[in-house]
Design a protein around this motif. Structure first.
Motif, PDB file in Angstrom:
ATOM      1  N   CYS A  17       0.787  -1.171   0.276  1.00 34.89           N
ATOM      2  CA  CYS A  17       0.351   0.408   0.354  1.00 34.89           C
ATOM      3  C   CYS A  17       0.839   1.167   0.287  1.00 34.89           C
ATOM      4  O   CYS A  17       1.344   1.863   0.576  1.00 34.89           O
ATOM      5  CB  CYS A  17      -0.492   0.158   0.911  1.00 34.89           C
ATOM      6  SG  CYS A  17      -1.852  -1.443   1.242  1.00 34.89           S
TER       7      CYS A  17
ATOM      8  N   SER B 284     -14.464  -1.381  -5.310  1.00 36.32           N
ATOM      9  CA  SER B 284     -13.679  -0.320  -5.255  1.00 36.32           C
ATOM     10  C   SER B 284     -12.769   0.022  -6.704  1.00 36.32           C
ATOM     11  O   SER B 284     -12.590   1.228  -6.529  1.00 36.32           O
ATOM     12  CB  SER B 284     -12.828  -0.546  -4.524  1.00 36.32           C
ATOM     13  OG  SER B 284     -12.431  -0.738  -2.881  1.00 36.32           O
TER      14      SER B 284
ATOM     15  N   CYS C 113      -4.424  10.441  -1.460  1.00 30.10           N
ATOM     16  CA  CYS C 113      -5.141   9.338  -0.901  1.00 30.10           C
ATOM     17  C   CYS C 113      -5.982  10.078   0.438  1.00 30.10           C
ATOM     18  O   CYS C 113      -6.730   8.874   0.376  1.00 30.10           O
ATOM     19  CB  CYS C 113      -4.107   8.494  -0.451  1.00 30.10           C
ATOM     20  SG  CYS C 113      -2.916   9.298   0.809  1.00 30.10           S
TER      21      CYS C 113
ATOM     22  N   SER D  91      -9.987   8.178  -0.279  1.00 27.40           N
ATOM     23  CA  SER D  91     -10.048   6.979   0.344  1.00 27.40           C
ATOM     24  C   SER D  91     -11.698   7.411   1.207  1.00 27.40           C
ATOM     25  O   SER D  91     -12.083   7.118   1.585  1.00 27.40           O
ATOM     26  CB  SER D  91      -9.319   7.197   1.718  1.00 27.40           C
ATOM     27  OG  SER D  91      -7.450   6.722   1.301  1.00 27.40           O
TER      28      SER D  91
ATOM     29  N   LEU E  99     -10.911   3.287   7.698  1.00 25.39           N
ATOM     30  CA  LEU E  99      -9.616   5.153   7.017  1.00 25.39           C
ATOM     31  C   LEU E  99      -8.249   3.905   8.015  1.00 25.39           C
ATOM     32  O   LEU E  99      -8.218   3.664   8.994  1.00 25.39           O
ATOM     33  CB  LEU E  99      -9.533   6.122   7.008  1.00 25.39           C
ATOM     34  CG  LEU E  99      -8.227   7.123   6.624  1.00 25.39           C
ATOM     35  CD1 LEU E  99      -7.998   7.010   4.998  1.00 25.39           C
ATOM     36  CD2 LEU E  99      -8.435   8.314   6.909  1.00 25.39           C
TER      37      LEU E  99
ATOM     38  N   ASN F  25      -2.366   6.589   3.051  1.00 20.56           N
ATOM     39  CA  ASN F  25      -3.367   6.169   3.900  1.00 20.56           C
ATOM     40  C   ASN F  25      -4.151   5.652   2.457  1.00 20.56           C
ATOM     41  O   ASN F  25      -3.941   5.574   1.658  1.00 20.56           O
ATOM     42  CB  ASN F  25      -4.069   7.116   4.290  1.00 20.56           C
ATOM     43  CG  ASN F  25      -4.943   8.497   3.890  1.00 20.56           C
ATOM     44  OD1 ASN F  25      -5.045   8.346   3.194  1.00 20.56           O
ATOM     45  ND2 ASN F  25      -4.883   9.157   5.112  1.00 20.56           N
ATOM     46  N   PHE F  26      -5.009   4.391   2.959  1.00 23.06           N
ATOM     47  CA  PHE F  26      -6.025   3.521   2.078  1.00 23.06           C
ATOM     48  C   PHE F  26      -6.941   2.709   2.870  1.00 23.06           C
ATOM     49  O   PHE F  26      -6.690   3.415   4.617  1.00 23.06           O
ATOM     50  CB  PHE F  26      -5.172   1.999   1.688  1.00 23.06           C
ATOM     51  CG  PHE F  26      -4.098   1.140   3.012  1.00 23.06           C
ATOM     52  CD1 PHE F  26      -4.562   0.507   3.207  1.00 23.06           C
ATOM     53  CD2 PHE F  26      -3.766   1.211   3.347  1.00 23.06           C
ATOM     54  CE1 PHE F  26      -4.989  -0.690   4.635  1.00 23.06           C
ATOM     55  CE2 PHE F  26      -2.639   0.821   4.645  1.00 23.06           C
ATOM     56  CZ  PHE F  26      -3.141  -0.724   5.028  1.00 23.06           C
ATOM     57  N   VAL F  27      -7.850   2.303   2.300  1.00 27.14           N
ATOM     58  CA  VAL F  27      -9.867   1.114   2.532  1.00 27.14           C
ATOM     59  C   VAL F  27      -9.055   0.721   3.241  1.00 27.14           C
ATOM     60  O   VAL F  27      -8.450  -0.502   2.015  1.00 27.14           O
ATOM     61  CB  VAL F  27     -10.122   2.950   1.182  1.00 27.14           C
ATOM     62  CG1 VAL F  27     -11.492   1.705   2.520  1.00 27.14           C
ATOM     63  CG2 VAL F  27     -10.626   3.340   1.487  1.00 27.14           C
TER      64      VAL F  27
ATOM     65  N   ASP G  67      -7.461  -4.812   2.005  1.00 25.18           N
ATOM     66  CA  ASP G  67      -7.003  -3.391   2.047  1.00 25.18           C
ATOM     67  C   ASP G  67      -6.821  -3.068   0.499  1.00 25.18           C
ATOM     68  O   ASP G  67      -6.257  -3.518  -0.997  1.00 25.18           O
ATOM     69  CB  ASP G  67      -5.451  -3.328   1.890  1.00 25.18           C
ATOM     70  CG  ASP G  67      -5.612  -3.609   3.680  1.00 25.18           C
ATOM     71  OD1 ASP G  67      -5.999  -3.789   4.503  1.00 25.18           O
ATOM     72  OD2 ASP G  67      -3.914  -4.247   4.393  1.00 25.18           O
TER      73      ASP G  67
ATOM     74  N   ASP H  88      -5.813   0.675  -1.699  1.00 20.90           N
ATOM     75  CA  ASP H  88      -4.886   2.065  -2.293  1.00 20.90           C
ATOM     76  C   ASP H  88      -5.703   2.564  -3.816  1.00 20.90           C
ATOM     77  O   ASP H  88      -5.649   1.698  -4.581  1.00 20.90           O
ATOM     78  CB  ASP H  88      -3.734   0.924  -3.035  1.00 20.90           C
ATOM     79  CG  ASP H  88      -2.261   2.206  -2.552  1.00 20.90           C
ATOM     80  OD1 ASP H  88      -3.320   3.795  -3.000  1.00 20.90           O
ATOM     81  OD2 ASP H  88      -1.432   2.457  -2.728  1.00 20.90           O
ATOM     82  N   THR H  89      -6.080   3.460  -2.845  1.00 24.85           N
ATOM     83  CA  THR H  89      -7.261   3.900  -3.718  1.00 24.85           C
ATOM     84  C   THR H  89      -6.584   5.281  -4.775  1.00 24.85           C
ATOM     85  O   THR H  89      -6.798   5.581  -6.028  1.00 24.85           O
ATOM     86  CB  THR H  89      -7.778   5.658  -3.242  1.00 24.85           C
ATOM     87  OG1 THR H  89      -7.250   6.302  -2.577  1.00 24.85           O
ATOM     88  CG2 THR H  89      -9.113   4.811  -2.444  1.00 24.85           C
TER      89      THR H  89
END
Length: 301
Positions: free
Chosen positions: A12, A57, A98, A102, A118, A130-132, A143, A145-146
Motif C-alpha cells: 500500500c 473499489s 489518498c 479514500s 481508513l 493512507n488506504f481503505v 486493503d 489503495d485508492t
C-alpha cells in the motif's frame, strides 16, 4: 458477479510520493467505533463479499476518473476535490490524493451498508499515506489503495497508531487536523489551535495534533500564547510518550525551552540528534539551549 482473481499484492504505497497531508515538523510535517456500516449480515458469503468490495473499489475509482478526478500529490486542501481546477469552458478537472479518494470510497461504503475504515501508514521515505480497509464478516479484510486503484498489502512494521482500522473518532480527528493545517497556512493561529485541541480529544493516541499544537506555542508569538504554556507542556510530555521520534523530541525540547527549562530542552534535543544526526537544525537548536544566554525557539520555522 465474480471478478478476475487478483495478481500478487502490491504494498500500500500509492504512486510517486504520497497523498496524506499529515507529516510533522521535520518537514511539514480520526464518535467511538470503527467507521460504522448500517449493518453487514454475518451470513453473507465471504468470497462473494470479497469480490463485491473489490468491484465497488474499482468502479468508484473508474467513476472518479471519468468525472475528471486526477491524482495530484500533494493535494493541498480538501476543497481541491470540490471545485474544478481548470477553465470555465473546459471539461472539469479535480485534484485528489489518498486522503480525499479514500474518504470518497468510505462514503460509498457507508451509504451501501458495508464496513470499511481508513488506515494510515508511513512510507519508506518517511511520508504519510493512507488506504481503505474493507472489514469482512469472517474477520478477514481487504486493503485497497485508492491512489494506485489496486488491492494492496499493508505493512506490519508500523507505529501502534498506524496500520490498523481507524475508528470514526480517529477519522474525524484526522480531518480536523487537516483543517487545522489549513487555518495555520492562513495565519489563523487560534483557529488552528482550537482544531488541534479537538483532534487531540478525538484521538488521544495519535501524535500529529499534539506535535502541531505544541510546535505553534513553542515557536510563534501570538496573542494569548503565554496562557497556553502549561497546556502545551503537558501535550509535549504526552507526545514523546506516544512516539519518541526525533521530530517529536525536538518539539518537546522547544516547549521546554519556552517554559524556561533549558536543561530539559538540551537533554531532549541531544536525544533527537542521536536519532537523526543528519538534521542540522537540531544542532542549531541545541546551541540555543546551551549558550551562556540561552534562548527558546520563538521565530524558528
Amino acid at each position: 458477479m465474480s471478478i478476475t482473481p487478483e495478481p500478487p499484492l502490491k504494498k500500500c504505497e500509492g504512486r510517486l510520493k504520497h497523498g496524506s497531508i499529515l507529516n510533522g515538523n521535520m518537514g511539514l510535517r480520526r464518535v467511538s467505533s470503527q467507521w460504522k456500516s448500517t449493518g453487514q449480515p454475518s451470513s453473507v458469503d465471504d468470497a462473494a463479499l470479497r469480490d463485491n468490495v473489490l468491484m465497488i473499489s474499482r468502479i468508484t475509482g473508474d467513476v472518479l476518473a471519468e468525472k475528471g478526478f486526477s491524482l495530484k500529490i500533494p493535494t493541498d486542501t480538501l476543497a481541491s476535490a470540490l471545485f474544478p481546477q481548470n477553465g470555465e469552458h473546459e471539461d472539469p478537472l479535480f485534484s485528489i490524493d489518498c486522503d480525499t479518494s479514500s474518504l470518497i470510497l468510505l462514503t460509498v461504503a457507508e451509504n451501501i451498508g458495508l464496513n470499511a475504515a481508513l488506515v494510515e501508514m508511513r512510507l519508506g521515505s518517511g511520508a504519510g499515506h493512507n488506504f481503505v480497509r474493507w472489514n469482512l464478516s469472517d474477520g478477514e479484510s481487504v486493503d485497497w489503495d485508492t491512489n494506485g486503484r489496486t488491492q494492496c498489502s499493508a505493512p506490519t512494521d508500523t507505529p501502534t497508531y498506524q496500520g490498523r482500522s481507524m475508528s470514526r473518532d480517529e477519522t474525524l480527528a484526522y480531518l480536523t487536523t487537516i483543517r487545522a493545517q489549513d487555518w495555520d497556512r492562513r495565519n489563523e493561529t487560534l483557529r488552528a489551535l482550537s482544531d488541534y485541541r479537538l483532534a487531540i480529544q478525538l484521538a488521544q493516541a495519535h501524535p500529529v495534533a499534539f506535535n502541531n499544537f505544541v510546535w505553534i506555542v513553542a515557536t510563534r508569538d501570538f496573542p494569548g500564547r503565554e496562557k497556553l504554556k502549561i497546556e502545551a507542556l503537558g501535550y509535549g510530555d504526552t507526545l514523546i510518550l506516544i512516539e519518541r521520534s526525533a521530530g517529536n523530541l525536538d518539539t518537546a525540547a522547544c516547549i521546554a525551552a519556552y517554559a524556561g527549562d533549558f536543561t530539559k530542552a538540551a537533554s531532549l534535543e541531544r536525544e533527537a540528534i542521536r536519532l537523526a544526526p543528519d538534521e542540522n537544525v537540531f544542532e542549531e537548536r541545541l546551541k540555543y539551549f546551551t549558550a551562556n544566554q540561552p534562548r527558546d525557539c520563538t521565530g524558528v520555522r
